[in-house]
Design a protein around this motif. Sequence first.
Motif, PDB file in Angstrom:
ATOM      1  N   GLU A  76       4.670  -6.507 -10.444  1.00 50.44           N
ATOM      2  CA  GLU A  76       3.782  -6.290 -11.589  1.00 50.44           C
ATOM      3  C   GLU A  76       2.372  -6.833 -11.339  1.00 50.44           C
ATOM      4  N   GLN A  77       2.214  -7.611 -10.241  1.00 52.09           N
ATOM      5  CA  GLN A  77       0.897  -8.168  -9.921  1.00 52.09           C
ATOM      6  C   GLN A  77       0.332  -7.582  -8.621  1.00 52.09           C
ATOM      7  N   ARG A  78       0.712  -6.373  -8.290  1.00 51.23           N
ATOM      8  CA  ARG A  78       0.235  -5.733  -7.061  1.00 51.23           C
ATOM      9  C   ARG A  78      -1.254  -5.448  -7.142  1.00 51.23           C
ATOM     10  N   PHE A  79      -1.937  -5.685  -6.001  1.00 49.35           N
ATOM     11  CA  PHE A  79      -3.355  -5.342  -5.817  1.00 49.35           C
ATOM     12  C   PHE A  79      -4.270  -5.996  -6.851  1.00 49.35           C
ATOM     13  N   LEU A  80      -3.957  -7.215  -7.243  1.00 48.07           N
ATOM     14  CA  LEU A  80      -4.870  -7.934  -8.134  1.00 48.07           C
ATOM     15  C   LEU A  80      -6.099  -8.377  -7.340  1.00 48.07           C
ATOM     16  N   PRO A  81      -7.303  -8.190  -7.879  1.00 48.55           N
ATOM     17  CA  PRO A  81      -8.517  -8.587  -7.146  1.00 48.55           C
ATOM     18  C   PRO A  81      -8.655 -10.108  -7.094  1.00 48.55           C
ATOM     19  N   GLY A  84      -9.096 -15.896 -10.653  1.00 45.69           N
ATOM     20  CA  GLY A  84      -8.030 -16.390 -11.516  1.00 45.69           C
ATOM     21  C   GLY A  84      -6.993 -17.178 -10.741  1.00 45.69           C
ATOM     22  N   GLU A  85      -5.718 -16.916 -11.037  1.00 46.76           N
ATOM     23  CA  GLU A  85      -4.637 -17.635 -10.361  1.00 46.76           C
ATOM     24  C   GLU A  85      -4.496 -17.242  -8.895  1.00 46.76           C
ATOM     25  N   ASN A  86      -4.962 -16.048  -8.571  1.00 49.47           N
ATOM     26  CA  ASN A  86      -4.894 -15.570  -7.193  1.00 49.47           C
ATOM     27  C   ASN A  86      -6.308 -15.569  -6.613  1.00 49.47           C
ATOM     28  N   LEU A  87      -6.619 -16.665  -5.939  1.00 54.69           N
ATOM     29  CA  LEU A  87      -7.988 -16.898  -5.484  1.00 54.69           C
ATOM     30  C   LEU A  87      -8.503 -15.780  -4.595  1.00 54.69           C
ATOM     31  N   LEU A  88      -7.655 -15.275  -3.697  1.00 55.16           N
ATOM     32  CA  LEU A  88      -8.057 -14.202  -2.784  1.00 55.16           C
ATOM     33  C   LEU A  88      -7.354 -12.888  -3.086  1.00 55.16           C
ATOM     34  N   GLY A  89      -6.788 -12.756  -4.272  1.00 59.38           N
ATOM     35  CA  GLY A  89      -6.128 -11.522  -4.657  1.00 59.38           C
ATOM     36  C   GLY A  89      -4.675 -11.476  -4.211  1.00 59.38           C
ATOM     37  N   THR A  90      -4.045 -10.330  -4.428  1.00 65.32           N
ATOM     38  CA  THR A  90      -2.648 -10.127  -4.031  1.00 65.32           C
ATOM     39  C   THR A  90      -2.539  -8.875  -3.167  1.00 65.32           C
ATOM     40  N   ASP A  91      -1.395  -8.737  -2.476  1.00 67.71           N
ATOM     41  CA  ASP A  91      -1.196  -7.595  -1.589  1.00 67.71           C
ATOM     42  C   ASP A  91      -0.345  -6.524  -2.257  1.00 67.71           C
ATOM     43  N   PHE A 267      -4.934   0.008   2.863  1.00 72.98           N
ATOM     44  CA  PHE A 267      -5.276  -0.062   1.440  1.00 72.98           C
ATOM     45  C   PHE A 267      -6.750  -0.436   1.235  1.00 72.98           C
ATOM     46  N   LEU A 268      -7.592  -0.083   2.192  1.00 73.87           N
ATOM     47  CA  LEU A 268      -9.005  -0.470   2.095  1.00 73.87           C
ATOM     48  C   LEU A 268      -9.672   0.130   0.867  1.00 73.87           C
ATOM     49  N   GLY A 269      -9.253   1.299   0.462  1.00 71.09           N
ATOM     50  CA  GLY A 269      -9.883   1.942  -0.681  1.00 71.09           C
ATOM     51  C   GLY A 269      -9.611   1.251  -1.998  1.00 71.09           C
ATOM     52  N   GLN A 270      -8.438   0.667  -2.150  1.00 66.93           N
ATOM     53  CA  GLN A 270      -8.074   0.054  -3.420  1.00 66.93           C
ATOM     54  C   GLN A 270      -7.918  -1.462  -3.358  1.00 66.93           C
ATOM     55  N   ALA A 271      -7.782  -2.028  -2.154  1.00 66.69           N
ATOM     56  CA  ALA A 271      -7.611  -3.483  -2.021  1.00 66.69           C
ATOM     57  C   ALA A 271      -8.295  -3.949  -0.734  1.00 66.69           C
TER      58      ALA A 271
END
Length: 305
Positions: A76-81, A84-91, A267-271
């Motif tokens: 549910e937390q895929r590709f978060l920029p 916040g809690e994910n300093l460098l985002g998620t995969d 995933f360069l286009g979206q992440a």
Amino acid sequence: MNSTAPKLTNSETNLTPPQNNRKEEVKSKSYWSLVGKRIITNKSAVIGASILLFFVSVSLLAPLIAPHPVDVMKFEQRFLPPGGENLLGTDEFGRDIFSRMLYGGRVSLMMGLVAVLIAGTIGVILGIISGYYRRIDIYIMHVMDILLAFPSLLLAIAIIAVLGVGLTNAMIAVAISVIPSYVRVVRGTVLSIREKEYIEAVKALGVSDFKIIVKHVFPNILSPVIVLSSLQFGTSILVAAALSFLGLGAQPPTPEWGAMAYVGKGFLGQAWWMSLFPGLAIMLVVLGFNLLGDGLRDALDPRQK
């Protein structure tokens, strides 16, 4: 004619000795302390060492710094920029990239360290043998010339093709690709040392070759070996990351910077952050080793005053 010598007074007989007759207490600085001072005053070495100290520290303290488990998937937390809690985002699996970067630094730095230790040990031994024993020199150098005919990455890929894919085999492949550099540097240094007059004098006294190499040859090759190791460390990490990027090194789910950059390129286009941050980490670590190597080369130069 009677002449009496003049009598000296007590103040005249208690003269202090001249300055040049006193025992001068001079603290002589050793060669390595002088080298340390040069390194501290060398901006390139200080910047490089600071970069490396940062990455080594955060990698070693990864269990304490990482805010999330390294392999826990949260779809549910895929590709978060980043933020916040994910300093460098998620995969793509919702895993925290910052936590994986910390643990990935351990793998990448370990690959470089193991490769340099293996290559340095074998390369120094072969270089000493090649430079000191001229009859064996031609055979060793023929093998090294063959290895040098291939670029490091291409040679490592060829070795991986023989040994098989995997983290351990990748480290061995990188080490073998680096060995020729050590052999050539050490051999050249030994060739110049063995012609020195003090080496000839020690030989004339009947000292064994082993003692000559340990006491007189090896200490004199430390400086170029240290400089070469600092430069090859960065090269080894870069080659190891390239192998992982090609799918020949660390395998999923092991976090490794090269492998993370490879996964992120899809995933360069979206992440974009999935490849950017591992790539930046590799670039900064290699830059740190190169800067440190340049500083060590200047500090260990005997012509420096």
